[in-house]
Design an enzyme around this catalytic site. Structure first.
Site, PDB file in Angstrom:
ATOM      1  N   HIS A 276      22.904   3.550  31.644  1.00  0.00           N
ATOM      2  CA  HIS A 276      23.747   4.736  31.429  1.00  0.00           C
ATOM      3  C   HIS A 276      24.977   4.342  30.609  1.00  0.00           C
ATOM      4  O   HIS A 276      25.553   3.286  30.834  1.00  0.00           O
ATOM      5  CB  HIS A 276      24.180   5.303  32.778  1.00  0.00           C
ATOM      6  CG  HIS A 276      25.146   6.439  32.653  1.00  0.00           C
ATOM      7  ND1 HIS A 276      24.748   7.712  32.333  1.00  0.00           N
ATOM      8  CD2 HIS A 276      26.499   6.482  32.796  1.00  0.00           C
ATOM      9  CE1 HIS A 276      25.802   8.516  32.292  1.00  0.00           C
ATOM     10  NE2 HIS A 276      26.875   7.780  32.571  1.00  0.00           N
TER      11      HIS A 276
ATOM     12  N   GLY B  70       0.782  -1.224   0.000  1.00  0.00           N
ATOM     13  CA  GLY B  70       0.000   0.000   0.000  1.00  0.00           C
ATOM     14  C   GLY B  70       0.814   1.274   0.000  1.00  0.00           C
ATOM     15  O   GLY B  70       2.003   1.285  -0.357  1.00  0.00           O
TER      16      GLY B  70
END
Length: 463
Positions: free
Chosen positions: A447, A44
């Site tokens: 981190h 599509g």
């Protein structure tokens, strides 16, 4: 009923986009006899002329920007050039590979694929015009015909210097300058694509700010990014005419706060959005009801139309123009066809805009909270305090979290900054599961990562 039916199908799906083909696979895996009709290529709009090809161009443009800034990172680059033909070729190869993958899945799941244009003959039959005409009777049908480019009535739209987003995806000649009419999602993604490739860009937006579906602070932040990148922006500006000079340059006339203005460029990209595709669908031969605005097909929370055997999903419903929502709605429709009684829940629909930096949202916006007269709190954390963002050289942007003060649940989030498209899923999960601030606050964030910007925003909310 017609006099001749070529065959019957348990489930007929019209449209092979991200709504249609996902629904087809899901239905087939649940034992239904599925027929999928597609007039063009599988995948599509999203796969062929939308999200995927534009993201291929986004990546090429980001590589170009990285090369242009390489010296800042200690990498000496002695000259480079943009080869637009190769960029488009890479985009095409990416799309072709994904289309082939869907074709493989159709065969693997034994889905009857028919190429042609489908048109309703009645509430129970369609005609498909392809190499030959085929009449199909169906027990249930899902309409997933997507959307099409929404044209606007501006004198000069037919000029060769003017293109829409579909045409831009195949443009192998890189202009030196471009005017983009429309500061919505499509317009802004192309604005940064072209600017990162070194093109002069001027965005002309009718409304008083860019990306009006976003909160005002997010719109202001992307405007700052535009200015930093060298993108000229004219808001509250109405394009009245497009002309072309003898040497082929575009002359755009528009009216803004200062009066009548003109802007000149090599090309004009008209990016004013899309609308539901109902072209030649034969809705008039059925009792299917349209929305009040007549733009799309009316559906309830089950994705059912006013006809019990007819469902509609994706852009054609005019609810959301998002590929992932179409896929979600497709599975909701199939579940209801199977008798599982499911309702669509749009509480935590993520939305991503691939500008530079990226923008992502999920849940309620601050404006929606105000409209609902909610008792809410917001907390912001800036990327400039994030170690990973600084090492990436992308300190722009912020995370904004919204908490319902009555329940202490996270109800909304806006992110503008590096990795926004990936970070938003975690907040979507929190909203879907009705998590409270304390629940997220107890999560250990790794981190150094950009996800710590979310952690810092949580710190600003009372548990």
């Amino acid at each position: 009923m017609s006099s001749k039916v070529d065959f019957n199908s348990d489930l007929l799906i019209i449209g092979g986009g991200p709504g249609g083909y996902i629904a087809a696979i899901y239905a087939a895996k649940n034992g239904l006899d599925v027929t999928l009709v597609e007039a063009g290529k599988l995948g599509g709009t999203c796969l062929n002329v939308g999200c995927i090809p534009t993201k291929a161009l986004v990546k090429s443009s980001e590589v170009c920007k990285s090369v242009s800034k390489a010296n800042e990172f200690g990498i000496v680059v002695d000259g480079y050039e943009v080869d637009m033909k190769t960029i488009i070729k890479r985009k095409d190869k990416t799309v072709e590979g994904l289309v082939s993958g869907i074709e493989f899945l159709m065969k693997k799941n034994k889905i009857n694929l028919i190429s042609g244009h489908a048109s309703f003959l009645s509430n129970r039959e369609i005609s498909v015009k392809g190499e030959k005409e085929t009449v199909i009777a169906f027990k249930n049908v899902i309409i997933a015909t997507g959307s099409k480019v929404s044209n606007i009535d501006i004198p000069g739209m037919e000029l060769p210097c003017v293109m829409n987003s579909t045409e831009a995806l195949d443009c192998t000649e890189l202009p030196k300058s471009i005017i983009i009419v429309g500061g919505g999602v499509v317009g802004m993604e192309f604005a940064f694509i072209y600017r990162n490739l070194g093109i002069e860009v001027h965005v002309i937006e009718y409304m008083d700010r860019l990306l009006t579906m976003l909160d005002k602070d997010v719109s202001r932040e992307i405007l700052k990014s535009c200015r930093k990148a060298g993108i000229k922006v004219s808001t509250k500006a109405k394009v009245t005419e497009i002309g072309q000079s003898n040497d082929g340059q575009a002359i755009v006339t528009y009216e803004d706060r200062k009066g009548i203005q003109t802007s000149i460029s090599d090309k004009v990209l008209v990016a004013t959005g899309r609308k539901p595709n109902l072209d030649d669908l034969g809705i008039e031969n059925t009792d299917i009801r349209l929305n009040n605005n007549g733009r799309g097909i009316f559906v309830d929370e089950r994705m059912s139309t006013n006809q019990e055997n007819v469902y509609a999903i994706g852009d054609v419903t005019d609810i959301f123009q998002l590929a992932h929502v179409a896929s979600y709605q497709g599975m909701i429709a199939v579940d209801n066809i199977l008798g599982k009684e499911k309702k669509a829940d749009y509480t935590a629909v993520p939305n991503v805009i691939f500008t530079y930096p990226e923008i992502a949202t999920v849940g309620l916006s601050e404006e929606e909270c105000k409209d609902k007269n909610m008792d809410y709190s917001i907390s912001k954390s800036n990327y400039m305090s994030n170690g990973k963002a600084m090492t990436m050289g992308q300190p722009e942007g912020f995370v904004k979290l919204i908490k319902d003060n009555r329940t202490h649940k996270i109800v909304g989030c806006s992110i503008i900054g590096a990795d926004a498209s990936s970070l938003i899923s975690g907040i979507g999960l929190a909203i879907s599961n009705e998590l409270k601030v304390k629940d997220l606050r107890e999560v250990i964030f790794p981190h150094p990562t950009t996800s710590e910007v979310i952690y810092e925003a949580l710190e600003g909310l009372v548990w």
